[in-house]
Scaffold this active site. Structure first.
Site, mmCIF file in Angstrom:
data_model
loop_
_atom_site.group_PDB
_atom_site.id
_atom_site.type_symbol
_atom_site.label_atom_id
_atom_site.label_comp_id
_atom_site.label_asym_id
_atom_site.label_seq_id
_atom_site.Cartn_x
_atom_site.Cartn_y
_atom_site.Cartn_z
ATOM 1 N N LYS A 168 0.709 -0.957 0.421
ATOM 2 C CA LYS A 168 0.044 -0.157 -0.265
ATOM 3 C C LYS A 168 0.979 1.012 -0.134
ATOM 4 O O LYS A 168 0.969 2.397 -0.949
ATOM 5 C CB LYS A 168 -0.908 -0.306 1.493
ATOM 6 C CG LYS A 168 -1.612 1.203 1.048
ATOM 7 C CD LYS A 168 -2.481 1.263 2.393
ATOM 8 C CE LYS A 168 -1.818 2.591 3.831
ATOM 9 N NZ LYS A 168 -2.390 2.719 4.853
ATOM 10 N N CYS A 181 -19.133 8.285 1.774
ATOM 11 C CA CYS A 181 -19.228 6.761 2.759
ATOM 12 C C CYS A 181 -18.637 6.166 3.540
ATOM 13 O O CYS A 181 -17.376 5.903 3.502
ATOM 14 C CB CYS A 181 -19.990 6.306 1.214
ATOM 15 S SG CYS A 181 -20.326 4.328 1.887
ATOM 16 N N CYS A 236 -25.851 8.589 1.996
ATOM 17 C CA CYS A 236 -26.810 8.404 1.551
ATOM 18 C C CYS A 236 -27.522 9.207 1.271
ATOM 19 O O CYS A 236 -27.389 10.079 0.221
ATOM 20 C CB CYS A 236 -27.313 7.146 1.592
ATOM 21 S SG CYS A 236 -26.728 6.083 2.640
ATOM 22 N N CYS A 241 -25.277 11.408 -0.990
ATOM 23 C CA CYS A 241 -24.272 11.070 -2.019
ATOM 24 C C CYS A 241 -25.734 10.980 -3.776
ATOM 25 O O CYS A 241 -26.294 10.535 -3.929
ATOM 26 C CB CYS A 241 -24.283 9.535 -1.807
ATOM 27 S SG CYS A 241 -23.252 8.302 -3.088
ATOM 28 N N CYS A 294 -26.960 2.235 -6.272
ATOM 29 C CA CYS A 294 -25.541 1.562 -4.991
ATOM 30 C C CYS A 294 -25.999 0.206 -4.571
ATOM 31 O O CYS A 294 -27.865 1.025 -3.918
ATOM 32 C CB CYS A 294 -25.574 2.552 -3.892
ATOM 33 S SG CYS A 294 -24.070 1.796 -2.676
#
Ligand code: SF4
Length: 378
Positions: free
Chosen positions: A248, A320, A327, A330, A343
Protein backbone atom coordinates in the site's frame (compact mmCIF):
# COMPACT_ATOMS: atom_id res chain seq x y z
CA UNK A 1 -20.55 28.82 4.95
CA UNK A 2 -16.84 28.97 4.29
CA UNK A 3 -14.90 25.89 3.24
CA UNK A 4 -12.78 26.06 6.34
CA UNK A 5 -15.75 25.83 8.63
CA UNK A 6 -16.70 22.54 7.05
CA UNK A 7 -13.53 21.09 8.44
CA UNK A 8 -14.72 21.68 11.93
CA UNK A 9 -18.49 21.36 11.79
CA UNK A 10 -21.32 20.85 9.39
CA UNK A 11 -24.40 21.06 11.49
CA UNK A 12 -27.18 21.72 9.05
CA UNK A 13 -26.49 19.55 6.09
CA UNK A 14 -29.50 17.31 6.53
CA UNK A 15 -31.58 20.00 4.81
CA UNK A 16 -31.40 17.94 1.66
CA UNK A 17 -34.46 15.89 2.52
CA UNK A 18 -36.63 17.45 -0.15
CA UNK A 19 -34.25 16.38 -2.85
CA UNK A 20 -34.05 12.72 -1.96
CA UNK A 21 -35.60 10.62 -4.72
CA UNK A 22 -36.05 6.88 -4.77
CA UNK A 23 -36.91 5.71 -8.25
CA UNK A 24 -35.36 2.31 -8.60
CA UNK A 25 -37.90 -0.47 -8.64
CA UNK A 26 -35.70 -2.53 -6.35
CA UNK A 27 -36.35 -0.07 -3.59
CA UNK A 28 -40.13 -0.64 -3.69
CA UNK A 29 -42.71 2.10 -3.68
CA UNK A 30 -41.97 4.94 -1.38
CA UNK A 31 -45.36 4.77 0.39
CA UNK A 32 -44.92 1.16 1.34
CA UNK A 33 -41.41 1.86 2.52
CA UNK A 34 -42.69 4.67 4.76
CA UNK A 35 -45.31 2.40 6.30
CA UNK A 36 -42.70 -0.29 6.82
CA UNK A 37 -40.38 2.26 8.36
CA UNK A 38 -43.05 3.55 10.79
CA UNK A 39 -43.95 0.04 11.84
CA UNK A 40 -40.34 -0.82 12.43
CA UNK A 41 -39.75 2.31 14.47
CA UNK A 42 -42.60 1.33 16.78
CA UNK A 43 -41.38 -2.20 17.24
CA UNK A 44 -37.69 -1.31 17.26
CA UNK A 45 -36.72 -4.31 15.18
CA UNK A 46 -33.25 -5.19 13.96
CA UNK A 47 -32.05 -3.46 10.79
CA UNK A 48 -33.85 -4.00 7.48
CA UNK A 49 -32.43 -7.01 5.71
CA UNK A 50 -30.34 -5.91 2.80
CA UNK A 51 -31.53 -6.92 -0.65
CA UNK A 52 -29.58 -9.77 -2.13
CA UNK A 53 -26.90 -8.51 -4.45
CA UNK A 54 -27.10 -9.46 -8.07
CA UNK A 55 -23.63 -8.68 -9.31
CA UNK A 56 -21.63 -10.77 -11.70
CA UNK A 57 -18.45 -12.15 -10.21
CA UNK A 58 -15.19 -13.46 -11.38
CA UNK A 59 -13.29 -16.41 -10.05
CA UNK A 60 -9.79 -15.38 -9.17
CA UNK A 61 -6.70 -17.28 -8.19
CA UNK A 62 -4.43 -15.85 -5.52
CA UNK A 63 -1.71 -18.43 -5.65
CA UNK A 64 0.64 -16.37 -7.73
CA UNK A 65 2.79 -14.30 -5.37
CA UNK A 66 5.05 -13.09 -8.17
CA UNK A 67 4.64 -9.34 -8.31
CA UNK A 68 5.67 -9.20 -11.94
CA UNK A 69 2.83 -11.56 -12.71
CA UNK A 70 0.24 -9.52 -10.82
CA UNK A 71 -1.80 -7.62 -13.36
CA UNK A 72 -0.54 -9.76 -16.22
CA UNK A 73 -3.87 -11.53 -16.59
CA UNK A 74 -7.02 -9.67 -17.36
CA UNK A 75 -10.26 -10.58 -15.57
CA UNK A 76 -13.78 -9.37 -16.15
CA UNK A 77 -14.79 -6.16 -14.47
CA UNK A 78 -17.95 -6.20 -12.35
CA UNK A 79 -20.75 -4.84 -14.48
CA UNK A 80 -21.47 -2.08 -12.01
CA UNK A 81 -17.84 -0.98 -11.67
CA UNK A 82 -17.62 1.85 -14.19
CA UNK A 83 -21.15 3.26 -13.63
CA UNK A 84 -20.52 3.48 -9.86
CA UNK A 85 -16.89 4.57 -10.14
CA UNK A 86 -17.66 7.33 -12.65
CA UNK A 87 -20.39 8.68 -10.39
CA UNK A 88 -17.95 8.69 -7.46
CA UNK A 89 -15.47 10.60 -9.62
CA UNK A 90 -18.23 13.11 -10.39
CA UNK A 91 -18.79 13.56 -6.64
CA UNK A 92 -15.05 13.88 -5.99
CA UNK A 93 -15.00 16.89 -8.32
CA UNK A 94 -17.45 18.54 -5.96
CA UNK A 95 -15.80 17.79 -2.62
CA UNK A 96 -12.49 18.56 -0.95
CA UNK A 97 -11.30 15.86 1.41
CA UNK A 98 -8.39 15.42 3.85
CA UNK A 99 -6.52 13.25 1.35
CA UNK A 100 -6.69 16.09 -1.21
CA UNK A 101 -5.08 18.59 1.16
CA UNK A 102 -2.98 16.71 3.68
CA UNK A 103 -2.80 13.17 2.31
CA UNK A 104 0.70 11.68 2.63
CA UNK A 105 1.55 12.50 -0.98
CA UNK A 106 0.87 16.20 -0.28
CA UNK A 107 2.94 16.48 2.89
CA UNK A 108 6.48 16.84 1.43
CA UNK A 109 5.31 19.87 -0.59
CA UNK A 110 3.79 21.43 2.51
CA UNK A 111 7.01 20.81 4.44
CA UNK A 112 8.99 22.43 1.62
CA UNK A 113 6.84 25.53 2.03
CA UNK A 114 7.79 25.60 5.71
CA UNK A 115 11.48 25.08 4.85
CA UNK A 116 11.49 27.90 2.29
CA UNK A 117 9.79 30.27 4.70
CA UNK A 118 12.26 29.40 7.47
CA UNK A 119 15.22 29.97 5.15
CA UNK A 120 13.85 33.37 4.15
CA UNK A 121 12.67 34.63 7.54
CA UNK A 122 14.12 32.45 10.28
CA UNK A 123 10.57 31.95 11.52
CA UNK A 124 8.72 28.64 11.63
CA UNK A 125 5.52 28.83 9.66
CA UNK A 126 2.70 26.70 11.05
CA UNK A 127 0.19 25.66 8.39
CA UNK A 128 -3.44 25.20 9.40
CA UNK A 129 -5.46 22.72 7.34
CA UNK A 130 -8.14 25.35 6.75
CA UNK A 131 -5.68 27.66 4.97
CA UNK A 132 -4.31 25.05 2.54
CA UNK A 133 -6.93 25.67 -0.18
CA UNK A 134 -5.64 29.23 -0.36
CA UNK A 135 -2.02 28.10 -0.72
CA UNK A 136 -2.52 26.16 -3.94
CA UNK A 137 -0.55 28.57 -6.18
CA UNK A 138 2.49 28.44 -3.87
CA UNK A 139 2.24 24.66 -3.59
CA UNK A 140 1.95 24.18 -7.36
CA UNK A 141 5.11 26.24 -7.83
CA UNK A 142 6.99 23.93 -5.47
CA UNK A 143 5.56 20.81 -7.15
CA UNK A 144 6.75 22.13 -10.51
CA UNK A 145 10.34 21.67 -9.37
CA UNK A 146 9.75 17.95 -8.83
CA UNK A 147 11.02 15.89 -5.93
CA UNK A 148 14.45 15.80 -4.32
CA UNK A 149 15.97 13.28 -1.94
CA UNK A 150 14.60 15.19 1.07
CA UNK A 151 10.99 15.24 -0.10
CA UNK A 152 11.24 11.59 -1.16
CA UNK A 153 12.44 10.63 2.31
CA UNK A 154 9.71 12.74 3.96
CA UNK A 155 7.11 10.91 1.87
CA UNK A 156 8.44 7.59 3.12
CA UNK A 157 8.33 8.82 6.74
CA UNK A 158 4.78 10.15 6.57
CA UNK A 159 3.56 6.97 4.89
CA UNK A 160 5.26 4.87 7.54
CA UNK A 161 3.35 6.93 10.14
CA UNK A 162 0.06 6.78 8.26
CA UNK A 163 -1.29 3.34 9.18
CA UNK A 164 -3.80 3.52 12.06
CA UNK A 165 -3.37 7.30 12.08
CA UNK A 166 -5.69 9.94 10.65
CA UNK A 167 -4.33 12.31 8.02
CA UNK A 168 -4.94 15.26 10.34
CA UNK A 169 -2.76 13.80 13.12
CA UNK A 170 -0.10 12.64 10.68
CA UNK A 171 0.17 16.15 9.24
CA UNK A 172 0.38 17.71 12.70
CA UNK A 173 3.17 15.36 13.80
CA UNK A 174 5.10 15.76 10.53
CA UNK A 175 4.96 19.55 10.86
CA UNK A 176 6.15 19.45 14.46
CA UNK A 177 8.97 17.03 13.66
CA UNK A 178 10.09 19.09 10.68
CA UNK A 179 10.01 22.34 12.67
CA UNK A 180 12.00 20.69 15.47
CA UNK A 181 14.82 19.69 13.12
CA UNK A 182 14.85 23.02 11.26
CA UNK A 183 15.30 24.79 14.57
CA UNK A 184 18.04 22.35 15.56
CA UNK A 185 20.03 23.48 12.51
CA UNK A 186 19.26 20.82 9.91
CA UNK A 187 18.86 22.89 6.73
CA UNK A 188 16.21 20.61 5.25
CA UNK A 189 14.57 19.75 8.58
CA UNK A 190 13.30 16.19 8.67
CA UNK A 191 15.85 14.16 6.72
CA UNK A 192 17.90 10.99 6.83
CA UNK A 193 20.71 12.73 8.75
CA UNK A 194 18.43 14.21 11.44
CA UNK A 195 16.71 10.89 12.11
CA UNK A 196 20.02 9.02 12.18
CA UNK A 197 21.17 11.52 14.84
CA UNK A 198 18.08 11.02 16.98
CA UNK A 199 17.79 8.49 19.76
CA UNK A 200 14.91 6.01 19.28
CA UNK A 201 13.31 6.88 22.63
CA UNK A 202 13.45 10.60 21.88
CA UNK A 203 11.88 9.97 18.48
CA UNK A 204 9.17 7.84 20.08
CA UNK A 205 8.30 10.73 22.42
CA UNK A 206 8.11 13.20 19.54
CA UNK A 207 5.68 11.04 17.57
CA UNK A 208 3.54 9.83 20.49
CA UNK A 209 0.30 10.90 18.76
CA UNK A 210 0.88 8.44 15.92
CA UNK A 211 -0.76 5.01 16.18
CA UNK A 212 1.75 2.35 17.31
CA UNK A 213 4.35 5.11 17.75
CA UNK A 214 6.92 2.97 19.56
CA UNK A 215 6.99 0.36 16.84
CA UNK A 216 7.10 3.03 14.17
CA UNK A 217 9.97 4.84 15.89
CA UNK A 218 11.90 1.56 15.80
CA UNK A 219 11.01 0.91 12.15
CA UNK A 220 11.94 4.44 11.14
CA UNK A 221 15.32 4.20 12.85
CA UNK A 222 16.06 0.84 11.23
CA UNK A 223 14.77 1.84 7.80
CA UNK A 224 16.67 5.12 7.84
CA UNK A 225 19.91 3.42 8.88
CA UNK A 226 19.53 1.05 5.94
CA UNK A 227 19.37 3.88 3.37
CA UNK A 228 23.04 3.77 2.58
CA UNK A 229 23.15 5.94 -0.52
CA UNK A 230 21.23 8.84 1.01
CA UNK A 231 18.02 8.25 -0.91
CA UNK A 232 15.05 5.93 -0.83
CA UNK A 233 14.73 2.92 -3.19
CA UNK A 234 13.02 3.36 -6.54
CA UNK A 235 11.60 -0.12 -7.04
CA UNK A 236 8.62 -1.75 -5.37
CA UNK A 237 10.68 -4.85 -4.60
CA UNK A 238 13.25 -2.85 -2.63
CA UNK A 239 10.68 -0.64 -0.94
CA UNK A 240 8.65 -3.49 0.52
CA UNK A 241 11.82 -4.93 2.02
CA UNK A 242 12.09 -1.86 4.26
CA UNK A 243 10.78 -2.24 7.80
CA UNK A 244 7.19 -1.05 8.11
CA UNK A 245 6.62 -0.56 4.37
CA UNK A 246 4.09 -2.75 2.56
CA UNK A 247 2.60 -2.63 -0.92
CA UNK A 248 0.00 0.00 0.00
CA UNK A 249 2.72 2.43 1.03
CA UNK A 250 5.27 1.20 -1.49
CA UNK A 251 3.08 2.03 -4.48
CA UNK A 252 2.24 5.48 -3.10
CA UNK A 253 5.95 6.14 -2.53
CA UNK A 254 6.82 5.05 -6.05
CA UNK A 255 4.06 7.20 -7.52
CA UNK A 256 4.74 10.29 -5.40
CA UNK A 257 8.53 10.14 -5.17
CA UNK A 258 9.59 8.58 -8.46
CA UNK A 259 6.56 9.12 -10.67
CA UNK A 260 6.37 5.38 -11.34
CA UNK A 261 3.05 3.57 -11.45
CA UNK A 262 3.48 -0.18 -11.26
CA UNK A 263 0.57 -1.11 -9.01
CA UNK A 264 -2.46 0.08 -7.05
CA UNK A 265 -2.28 1.28 -3.47
CA UNK A 266 -5.19 -0.13 -1.47
CA UNK A 267 -6.20 1.23 1.93
CA UNK A 268 -8.96 0.32 4.39
CA UNK A 269 -11.55 2.63 2.78
CA UNK A 270 -10.92 0.89 -0.53
CA UNK A 271 -11.27 -2.57 1.03
CA UNK A 272 -14.59 -1.54 2.56
CA UNK A 273 -15.96 0.09 -0.61
CA UNK A 274 -14.83 -2.72 -2.93
CA UNK A 275 -16.66 -5.23 -0.74
CA UNK A 276 -19.71 -3.03 -0.40
CA UNK A 277 -20.11 -2.47 -4.13
CA UNK A 278 -19.42 -6.13 -4.87
CA UNK A 279 -16.37 -5.37 -6.98
CA UNK A 280 -14.37 -8.06 -5.24
CA UNK A 281 -15.40 -11.41 -3.77
CA UNK A 282 -17.50 -10.95 -0.68
CA UNK A 283 -15.64 -10.72 2.61
CA UNK A 284 -12.23 -10.35 1.01
CA UNK A 285 -10.57 -8.20 3.65
CA UNK A 286 -6.92 -8.59 2.77
CA UNK A 287 -5.73 -5.35 1.11
CA UNK A 288 -3.04 -7.21 -0.81
CA UNK A 289 -5.61 -9.57 -2.33
CA UNK A 290 -7.89 -6.63 -3.17
CA UNK A 291 -4.89 -4.91 -4.75
CA UNK A 292 -4.20 -7.92 -6.96
CA UNK A 293 -7.86 -8.19 -7.95
CA UNK A 294 -8.05 -4.51 -8.87
CA UNK A 295 -4.79 -4.69 -10.81
CA UNK A 296 -6.11 -7.66 -12.75
CA UNK A 297 -9.49 -6.03 -13.29
CA UNK A 298 -7.89 -2.85 -14.54
CA UNK A 299 -4.99 -4.36 -16.43
CA UNK A 300 -6.23 -2.62 -19.58
CA UNK A 301 -6.90 0.63 -17.73
CA UNK A 302 -3.51 1.32 -16.17
CA UNK A 303 -4.15 5.04 -16.36
CA UNK A 304 -6.52 4.42 -13.43
CA UNK A 305 -3.95 2.74 -11.17
CA UNK A 306 -2.77 6.08 -9.90
CA UNK A 307 -6.12 7.83 -9.53
CA UNK A 308 -8.29 5.12 -7.99
CA UNK A 309 -6.72 5.47 -4.52
CA UNK A 310 -7.38 9.20 -3.96
CA UNK A 311 -10.81 8.97 -5.63
CA UNK A 312 -12.05 6.18 -3.35
CA UNK A 313 -10.18 7.21 -0.20
CA UNK A 314 -11.52 10.79 -0.36
CA UNK A 315 -15.04 9.46 -0.96
CA UNK A 316 -14.67 7.08 1.99
CA UNK A 317 -13.42 9.91 4.22
CA UNK A 318 -16.38 12.20 3.60
CA UNK A 319 -19.55 10.81 1.98
CA UNK A 320 -19.44 7.05 2.42
CA UNK A 321 -17.71 6.94 5.78
CA UNK A 322 -17.31 3.76 7.87
CA UNK A 323 -19.79 5.16 10.41
CA UNK A 324 -22.55 7.63 9.53
CA UNK A 325 -22.43 7.45 5.72
CA UNK A 326 -24.29 10.20 3.89
CA UNK A 327 -26.59 8.35 1.51
CA UNK A 328 -28.83 11.44 1.59
CA UNK A 329 -26.11 13.42 -0.18
CA UNK A 330 -24.61 10.65 -2.25
CA UNK A 331 -25.34 10.68 -5.98
CA UNK A 332 -25.33 6.88 -5.93
CA UNK A 333 -28.55 6.82 -3.91
CA UNK A 334 -30.46 8.16 -6.91
CA UNK A 335 -30.81 6.09 -10.03
CA UNK A 336 -28.69 7.29 -12.91
CA UNK A 337 -30.88 7.60 -16.03
CA UNK A 338 -27.96 6.93 -18.34
CA UNK A 339 -26.40 4.01 -16.56
CA UNK A 340 -29.32 2.46 -14.72
CA UNK A 341 -27.26 1.93 -11.62
CA UNK A 342 -27.85 2.52 -7.96
CA UNK A 343 -25.69 1.70 -4.95
CA UNK A 344 -26.39 -1.84 -3.67
CA UNK A 345 -25.86 -0.74 -0.06
CA UNK A 346 -28.05 2.35 0.35
CA UNK A 347 -29.14 3.08 3.89
CA UNK A 348 -32.87 3.17 3.11
CA UNK A 349 -33.77 3.97 6.70
CA UNK A 350 -31.59 7.04 6.59
CA UNK A 351 -33.22 8.22 3.36
CA UNK A 352 -36.64 7.79 4.91
CA UNK A 353 -35.63 9.60 8.09
CA UNK A 354 -34.35 12.50 6.00
CA UNK A 355 -37.47 12.51 3.84
CA UNK A 356 -39.64 12.68 6.92
CA UNK A 357 -37.46 15.29 8.55
CA UNK A 358 -36.73 13.17 11.61
CA UNK A 359 -33.01 12.94 10.93
CA UNK A 360 -30.87 15.43 12.79
CA UNK A 361 -27.20 15.78 12.13
CA UNK A 362 -24.54 17.58 14.08
CA UNK A 363 -21.70 15.26 13.13
CA UNK A 364 -18.30 16.57 12.15
CA UNK A 365 -17.50 16.25 8.47
CA UNK A 366 -13.89 15.54 7.48
CA UNK A 367 -13.92 17.73 4.42
CA UNK A 368 -15.76 20.35 2.42
CA UNK A 369 -18.93 18.99 0.82
CA UNK A 370 -20.66 22.32 0.32
CA UNK A 371 -20.69 22.07 -3.49
CA UNK A 372 -22.05 18.52 -3.37
CA UNK A 373 -24.90 19.71 -1.11
CA UNK A 374 -25.67 22.53 -3.55
CA UNK A 375 -25.59 20.12 -6.49
CA UNK A 376 -27.88 17.65 -4.74
CA UNK A 377 -30.33 20.41 -3.86
CA UNK A 378 -30.34 21.94 -7.34
S1 SF4 B 1 -23.85 3.37 1.03
FE1 SF4 B 1 -24.82 5.37 0.77
S2 SF4 B 1 -23.14 6.84 0.88
FE2 SF4 B 1 -22.22 4.83 0.48
S3 SF4 B 1 -22.05 4.72 -1.73
FE3 SF4 B 1 -24.00 3.77 -1.18
S4 SF4 B 1 -25.52 5.43 -1.35
FE4 SF4 B 1 -23.48 6.35 -1.30
Amino acid sequence: MSRSRHFTRAATLRQTGSSVTIKHEDLGTFDSEIKKFDKERQNQPPTIARKKRNIKHIKLEYEDQDEEAAGAESVDISENFFPLYNKIKEMRELIVTPVDLIGCVKIPTLLKLITNHYKETGVIRHIEIAEISGLQDELKLIEKHGTDRFSRYQLLVTLLFSSQTKDEINFQVMQALHAHYLQKGYKEGLCIESINDTDEKELDKMIFQIGFHSRKALYLKETTASLQNGDIPDTIEALVKLKGIGYKMGHLILQGAWNKVVGISVDTHMVRLCNMFGWTPKNEKNPDNIRKILEQMLVNHKEMWNEINPVLVGFGQTVCTPVGRRCDLCLLSTIDKKNDVVCPAIDKKLLLRVQRGVEKDDRKIRGDIERLVEYKNS
